[in-house]
Write an enzyme that holds these catalytic residues in place. Structure first.
Site, short mmCIF file in Angstrom:
data_model
loop_
_atom_site.label_atom_id
_atom_site.label_comp_id
_atom_site.label_asym_id
_atom_site.label_seq_id
_atom_site.Cartn_x
_atom_site.Cartn_y
_atom_site.Cartn_z
N SER A 52 0.95 -1.18 0.09
CA SER A 52 -0.01 -0.13 -0.01
C SER A 52 0.86 1.30 0.20
O SER A 52 2.34 0.89 0.36
CB SER A 52 -0.77 -0.12 1.39
OG SER A 52 -1.88 -1.12 1.24
N1 SAH Z 1 0.54 -5.70 4.28
C1 SAH Z 1 0.62 -5.57 3.21
C2 SAH Z 1 -0.08 -5.07 1.96
C3 SAH Z 1 0.32 -6.90 1.04
S1 SAH Z 1 -1.23 -7.17 -0.17
C4 SAH Z 1 1.98 -4.93 3.01
O1 SAH Z 1 2.42 -4.20 3.75
O2 SAH Z 1 3.25 -5.14 1.97
C5 SAH Z 1 -2.33 -8.39 0.25
C6 SAH Z 1 -2.03 -9.53 1.18
O3 SAH Z 1 -3.01 -10.18 1.50
C7 SAH Z 1 -0.94 -9.90 -0.48
O4 SAH Z 1 0.29 -10.46 -0.42
C8 SAH Z 1 -2.58 -11.71 -0.41
O5 SAH Z 1 -1.36 -12.42 -1.10
C9 SAH Z 1 -2.64 -11.90 1.28
N2 SAH Z 1 -4.21 -12.60 0.69
C10 SAH Z 1 -5.21 -12.50 0.42
N3 SAH Z 1 -5.85 -12.91 0.98
C11 SAH Z 1 -5.39 -13.54 1.91
C12 SAH Z 1 -5.70 -15.26 3.46
N4 SAH Z 1 -6.99 -15.05 2.99
N5 SAH Z 1 -5.14 -15.34 4.01
C13 SAH Z 1 -3.97 -14.75 3.84
N6 SAH Z 1 -3.60 -13.88 2.89
C14 SAH Z 1 -4.19 -13.21 2.17
#
Ligand code: SAH
Length: 203
Positions: A52
């Site tokens: 983000s």
């Molecule tokens: N907080 C992260 C943003 C990651 S984007 C940062 O600081 O970089 C969102 C992430 O959620 C992705 O990596 C995706 O693979 C993960 N995601 C999506 N659905 C999920 C689930 N059910 N359980 C765990 N991770 C999930």
């Protein structure tokens, strides 16, 4: 970044500003994108996922109202940046990622950085982490169609859950849930855009 993008746009929690001034964001993005790491933009982290923009990380961290020593569950580790910011704010962070490659890359990075207080697991985060529950705070950094019930259950009384929810992918409202002894209180904090939350209680 801290002054122009965060303070200028209303981020005032000193713990958030301090954490984001010390966590090296450029190490959480791909090498070719490092020059853009401190710009006001989300960036790809591979596998169709994104880190983000700094303002959204700061806003979510502020809206979570964390205090030193709290136990925080994060769903969607991705690059590990949000988890590192929460750890720098003094939280014990439990973070889960469903994608194997991202999980592995980020586990290596967090170990190299020697960040303490972050526990990573690879699994479907819509089911939470029952063995480590309850949590003072839960933050979901991907958007799904509903609020996963296991997460509400794993929240401590007095706790806060922050989650993007929307009927369509990549178009959500940021919802803040407070779990009180008297019941569940929900606030709509406005429109946001997150990648998909995929899982049993997701897309
Ligand atoms: N907080 C992260 C943003 C990651 S984007 C940062 O600081 O970089 C969102 C992430 O959620 C992705 O990596 C995706 O693979 C993960 N995601 C999506 N659905 C999920 C689930 N059910 N359980 C765990 N991770 C999930």
């Amino acid at each position: 970044m801290v002054r122009e993008q965060l303070q200028a746009r209303g981020i005032s929690d000193p713990a958030v500003l301090q954490a984001m001034s010390i966590v090296p964001r450029h190490l959480f993005v791909q090498e070719a994108l490092r020059v853009q790491a401190y710009e006001d933009t989300p960036l790809p982290i591979g596998y169709g996922q994104t880190i983000s923009q700094p303002y959204i990380v700061a806003l979510m961290s502020q809206l979570l109202e964390v205090e030193h020593g709290m136990r925080v569950l994060e769903i969607g580790t991705g690059s590990g940046y949000q988890a590192a910011v929460l750890a720098a704010m003094g939280c014990t962070v439990f973070t889960v990622e469903r994608m194997r490659e991202l999980y592995q890359n980020t586990a290596v990075l967090l170990q190299q950085l020697g960040l303490r207080g972050i526990h990573m697991q690879r699994r479907d985060g819509t089911l939470g982490m029952p063995e480590a529950a309850p949590f003072d705070r839960i933050i979901v950094t991907a958007g799904g169609p509903e609020i996963p019930n296991p997460l509400v259950q794993q929240l401590e009384t007095g706790g806060i859950l922050l989650i993007p929810v929307g009927e369509k992918p990549r178009k959500q409202r940021l919802i803040r849930i407070r779990k009180e002894a008297t019941g569940i209180h929900s606030e709509d904090l406005g429109p946001v855009i997150f990648v998909d939350l995929v899982g049993d209680h997701g897309w």
